[in-house]
Write a protein that holds these residues in place. Structure first.
Motif, PDB file in Angstrom:
ATOM      1  N   HIS A   1      40.870 -37.826  -4.029  1.00 13.23           N
ATOM      2  CA  HIS A   1      40.863 -37.490  -2.603  1.00 13.23           C
ATOM      3  C   HIS A   1      42.041 -36.567  -2.316  1.00 13.23           C
ATOM      4  O   HIS A   1      43.040 -36.596  -3.042  1.00 13.23           O
ATOM      5  CB  HIS A   1      41.022 -38.769  -1.756  1.00 13.23           C
TER       6      HIS A   1
ATOM      7  N   ASP B   1      46.011 -37.578  -2.977  1.00 13.03           N
ATOM      8  CA  ASP B   1      46.351 -38.408  -4.145  1.00 13.03           C
ATOM      9  C   ASP B   1      47.319 -37.690  -5.094  1.00 13.03           C
ATOM     10  O   ASP B   1      48.232 -38.326  -5.645  1.00 13.03           O
ATOM     11  CB  ASP B   1      45.089 -38.803  -4.925  1.00 13.03           C
TER      12      ASP B   1
ATOM     13  N   HIS C   1      38.973 -43.385  -7.846  1.00 18.05           N
ATOM     14  CA  HIS C   1      40.093 -43.063  -8.736  1.00 18.05           C
ATOM     15  C   HIS C   1      39.714 -43.350 -10.191  1.00 18.05           C
ATOM     16  O   HIS C   1      39.996 -42.549 -11.086  1.00 18.05           O
ATOM     17  CB  HIS C   1      41.333 -43.886  -8.365  1.00 18.05           C
TER      18      HIS C   1
HETATM   19 ZN   LIG Z   1      42.495 -41.640  -3.244  1.00 18.84          ZN
END
Ligand SMILES: [Zn+2]
Length: 219
Positions: A21, A24, A127
């Motif tokens: 995202h 991150d 993730h």
């Molecule tokens: Zn993330």
């Protein structure tokens, strides 16, 4: 016997940051990005979701993409090295083969020396998807997993990159660009600075970012 710390100079290296995202990459290794650019590294930053479905009320749908552009520019990442995909948040595993093929395409286009990405057992589903596909695509490169401690149950701090006060400030400034995310506790300057201090204490430096070694190839 005296042990010397291994000194890695990032100059001339092409580093890729895989961010499931927007934000991150800055959270996991923002200070290292700043340090590497100052040493002359080329950084490619790939974001896979702009999280349009979870933008807080009152912000436009593309808010996180706008914030990402500001944040990465503030760290010195060139616009042409920012690659943004718009996959649906929390559903990256639905398109994992597509993501792998994009990563292989990027790998073949750019000569990448080193990869930063989440660790394989990060508990956020997006993730762990990016970590798994990142390892598949870049298995012949050195890969360091970055720390997102609110999603890490086990994180082996077996690598550290020491950073300066200036690098930590640059990380804080980059994260400050994420206006829509400011209420999140891990976005606070106090937290970012404290974690950098903790990781520095662990490796005998004023500040550091910690990483888990996923692959380390010495040529
Ligand atoms: Zn993330």
């Amino acid at each position: 016997m005296q042990y010397k710390k291994v000194n890695i100079d990032f100059s001339g290296k092409h580093i890729i940051i895989l961010a499931p995202h927007t934000d991150d990459g800055e959270l996991g290794c923002g200070a290292t990005i700043h340090k590497a650019i100052a040493q002359g590294a080329e950084i490619t930053y790939v974001a896979f979701s702009t999280v349009e479905e979870s933008v807080p009320d009152g912000f436009p749908k593309n808010q996180l993409e706008l914030e990402l552009k500001k944040a990465t520019a503030s760290l010195g990442i060139k616009e042409e090295n920012l690659i943004v995909f718009k996959y649906t948040v929390r559903k990256l595993n639905y398109v994992r083969q597509e993501i792998l093929e994009e990563l292989i395409r990027i790998r073949n286009e750019r000569k990448i020396d080193m990869v930063f990405m989440p660790v394989l057992d990060d508990i956020h589903q997006d993730h762990s998807t990016i970590a798994a596909e990142g390892l598949r695509a870049f298995k012949n490169s050195s890969i360091l997993g970055y720390e997102l401690m609110w999603n890490n149950i086990e994180f082996r701090t077996n690598a550290f990159i020491s950073v300066t006060e200036e690098d930590v400030q640059a990380k804080i400034a980059a994260l400050h660009c994420y206006e829509s995310q400011r209420s999140r506790p891990y976005m606070s300057p106090e937290f970012i600075r404290s974690l950098a201090t903790v990781r520095g204490v662990q490796c005998g430096k004023p500040f550091a970012e910690a990483f888990e070694i996923i692959r380390w190839i010495i040529s």
